[in-house]
Design a protein around this motif. Structure first.
Motif, mmCIF file in Angstrom:
data_model
loop_
_atom_site.group_PDB
_atom_site.id
_atom_site.type_symbol
_atom_site.label_atom_id
_atom_site.label_comp_id
_atom_site.label_asym_id
_atom_site.label_seq_id
_atom_site.Cartn_x
_atom_site.Cartn_y
_atom_site.Cartn_z
ATOM 1 N N UNK A 196 0.910 -1.114 0.018
ATOM 2 C CA UNK A 196 -0.012 -0.079 0.023
ATOM 3 C C UNK A 196 0.807 1.266 0.069
ATOM 4 N N UNK A 197 1.936 1.038 0.699
ATOM 5 C CA UNK A 197 2.904 2.450 0.714
ATOM 6 C C UNK A 197 3.442 2.552 -0.688
ATOM 7 N N UNK A 198 3.868 1.297 -1.241
ATOM 8 C CA UNK A 198 4.390 1.630 -2.571
ATOM 9 C C UNK A 198 3.643 2.299 -3.645
ATOM 10 N N UNK A 199 2.276 1.574 -3.518
ATOM 11 C CA UNK A 199 1.355 2.199 -4.431
ATOM 12 C C UNK A 199 1.154 3.595 -4.303
ATOM 13 N N UNK A 200 0.943 3.973 -2.824
ATOM 14 C CA UNK A 200 0.738 5.463 -2.394
ATOM 15 C C UNK A 200 1.790 6.173 -3.039
ATOM 16 N N UNK A 201 3.061 5.990 -3.031
ATOM 17 C CA UNK A 201 4.215 6.575 -3.488
ATOM 18 C C UNK A 201 4.314 6.780 -4.847
ATOM 19 N N UNK A 202 3.957 5.761 -5.597
ATOM 20 C CA UNK A 202 3.934 5.936 -7.072
ATOM 21 C C UNK A 202 3.034 6.958 -7.595
ATOM 22 N N UNK A 203 1.599 6.917 -6.677
ATOM 23 C CA UNK A 203 0.766 8.059 -7.298
ATOM 24 C C UNK A 203 1.330 9.558 -7.033
ATOM 25 N N UNK A 204 2.302 9.417 -5.701
ATOM 26 C CA UNK A 204 2.765 10.613 -5.343
ATOM 27 C C UNK A 204 3.610 11.246 -6.305
ATOM 28 N N UNK A 205 4.560 10.448 -6.867
ATOM 29 C CA UNK A 205 5.774 10.876 -7.878
ATOM 30 C C UNK A 205 4.955 11.182 -9.171
ATOM 31 N N UNK A 206 3.975 10.448 -9.630
ATOM 32 C CA UNK A 206 3.287 10.663 -10.834
ATOM 33 C C UNK A 206 2.816 12.133 -10.903
ATOM 34 N N UNK A 207 2.299 12.513 -9.602
ATOM 35 C CA UNK A 207 1.707 13.894 -9.558
ATOM 36 C C UNK A 207 2.595 15.104 -9.474
ATOM 37 N N UNK A 246 -4.801 6.103 2.532
ATOM 38 C CA UNK A 246 -3.290 6.369 2.370
ATOM 39 C C UNK A 246 -2.911 6.843 0.861
ATOM 40 N N UNK A 247 -3.448 6.382 -0.018
ATOM 41 C CA UNK A 247 -3.360 7.128 -1.373
ATOM 42 C C UNK A 247 -3.958 8.455 -1.418
ATOM 43 N N UNK A 248 -5.046 8.627 -0.748
ATOM 44 C CA UNK A 248 -5.537 10.241 -0.723
ATOM 45 C C UNK A 248 -4.475 11.081 0.133
ATOM 46 N N UNK A 249 -3.894 10.468 1.192
ATOM 47 C CA UNK A 249 -2.968 11.510 1.689
ATOM 48 C C UNK A 249 -1.897 11.697 0.999
ATOM 49 N N UNK A 250 -1.017 10.911 0.058
ATOM 50 C CA UNK A 250 0.048 10.960 -0.714
ATOM 51 C C UNK A 250 -0.355 11.875 -1.787
ATOM 52 N N UNK A 251 -1.693 11.871 -2.467
ATOM 53 C CA UNK A 251 -2.077 12.727 -3.397
ATOM 54 C C UNK A 251 -2.161 14.025 -2.984
ATOM 55 N N UNK A 252 -2.731 14.151 -1.743
ATOM 56 C CA UNK A 252 -2.870 15.569 -1.207
ATOM 57 C C UNK A 252 -1.510 16.467 -1.065
ATOM 58 N N UNK A 253 -0.776 15.748 -0.420
ATOM 59 C CA UNK A 253 0.704 16.098 -0.218
ATOM 60 C C UNK A 253 1.306 16.407 -1.416
ATOM 61 N N UNK A 254 1.244 15.551 -2.499
ATOM 62 C CA UNK A 254 1.673 16.035 -3.757
ATOM 63 C C UNK A 254 1.274 17.152 -4.164
ATOM 64 N N UNK A 255 -0.095 17.473 -4.056
ATOM 65 C CA UNK A 255 -0.560 18.755 -4.567
ATOM 66 C C UNK A 255 0.045 19.929 -3.706
ATOM 67 N N UNK A 256 0.160 19.822 -2.359
ATOM 68 C CA UNK A 256 0.915 20.748 -1.726
ATOM 69 C C UNK A 256 2.297 21.088 -1.914
ATOM 70 N N UNK A 257 3.191 20.076 -2.270
ATOM 71 C CA UNK A 257 4.443 20.225 -2.813
ATOM 72 C C UNK A 257 4.439 20.937 -4.184
ATOM 73 N N UNK A 258 3.648 20.690 -4.930
ATOM 74 C CA UNK A 258 3.935 21.160 -6.398
ATOM 75 C C UNK A 258 3.279 22.547 -6.683
#
Length: 315
Positions: free
Chosen positions: A111-122, A268-280
């Motif tokens: 689950x952590x790996x999948x969420x991280x992939x979404x994070x980097x893609x965004x 977890x997926x949603x958390x990483x997606x939101x974090x990627x938006x904040x960083x971008x």
């Protein structure tokens, strides 16, 4: 959110309700004069069909123009979101033995790996990303790089086993960020650490000392707690240590970051997606006086043109 450098100028907005009252009073007086013409049928034939509600459009536009111009005089400052040109992000993963637990689908580590992939893609291509893993010791899986495909590959190599050294993981990430803290022009590059853990630190350096170091380097640490809040079985008669949310919250608070709890894969997926938006994206305060003044002039000209076209005089 909007603030004003010269807020006293807003007192002039009282002109708007005053002019509105005068306009309404003038319209009532006009109707009074019309009623005095006793032969209404003759009046209708002489005057023809009136403009109806159309007569009120230019004054309304004029009022909006006045509001825009007065607001512009107060020098408004607005907070706007802008895409980041540069940013450094270190992904720090707990790969202790408890990460093989299946209380998340299909397992915590997957689950952590999948969420991280979404994070980097965004993330934008300009953002540099690095990967650190830690169990009993910390390991640099990928140094800071803009090659996101390399980062995705390094995420896929994460495998659980061993203890939990959160402090070592944080220090390894800080070492990487210190090496590339500035760009070629000497400007400081905004840096963020995203740390994921499912247990309590039981080896290595003190996590709070590492958090203090991050604070001194002006690096924000966002922490993510995953899995069950209590200990769970990880096979072979062993149990994982309970999630230390207090420590993760303290690390985030010390550095100006945020703590997130994700007890399910979807969360977890949603958390990483939101974090990627904040960083971008970054927020910037900018003055919009010119924008409002230009809008006011355009509206004023529009009101004048409509009035001249329909009634041959200004409202």
């Amino acid at each position: 959110m909007m603030t004003f450098q010269w807020p006293l100028c807003l007192i002039a907005l009282i002109i708007v309700p005053v002019l509105t009252w005068l306009y309404v009073a003038a319209q009532k007086r006009r109707r009074t004069y019309a009623i005095r013409f006793t032969n209404l049928s003759l009046l209708e034939r002489v005057a023809g069909k009136g403009p109806g509600m159309r007569r009120h459009i230019p004054p309304v536009i004029f009022g909006l123009a006045l509001i825009a111009l007065i607001t512009g005089m107060a020098r408004p400052m607005a907070v706007i979101a802008l895409p980041r040109d540069r940013a450094n992000v270190m992904l720090v993963f707990d790969v202790s033995g408890s990460m093989r637990s299946t209380d998340m689908t299909p397992s915590r580590i997957m689950a952590a790996r999948q969420a991280a992939h979404l994070f980097v893609n965004a993330l934008p291509a300009s953002v540099q990303v690095g990967v650190i893993s830690f169990n009993n010791v910390a390991e640099v899986r990928a140094p800071l790089t803009s090659d996101h495909s390399l980062i995705q590959h390094s995420i896929d190599t994460l495998q659980p086993g061993g203890g939990t050294a959160i402090g070592d993981g944080l220090n390894a990430a800080l070492d990487q960020l210190r090496q590339q803290a500035k760009d070629n022009n000497g400007n400081i590059i905004p840096a963020t650490i995203v740390l994921l853990s499912d247990g309590a630190s039981n080896s290595g350096s003190d996590p709070m000392q590492a958090a203090q170091r991050a604070h001194q380097q002006h690096i924000r640490v966002n922490t993510v707690g995953v899995g069950a809040r209590s200990s769970v079985s990880v096979g072979e008669g062993r149990a994982s240590s309970a999630l230390d949310e207090a420590a993760l919250k303290a690390i985030a608070d010390q550095t100006g970051g945020r703590y997130f709890y994700a007890g399910a894969t979807k969360t977890l997926h949603q958390v990483y997606t939101d974090l990627s938006r904040q960083i971008s994206w970054m927020t910037e305060t900018t003055e919009i006086s010119a924008l409002l003044s230009a809008l006011g002039v355009i509206l004023f000209l529009l009101a004048g043109c409509l009035s001249l076209r329909w009634f041959q005089h200004f409202p």
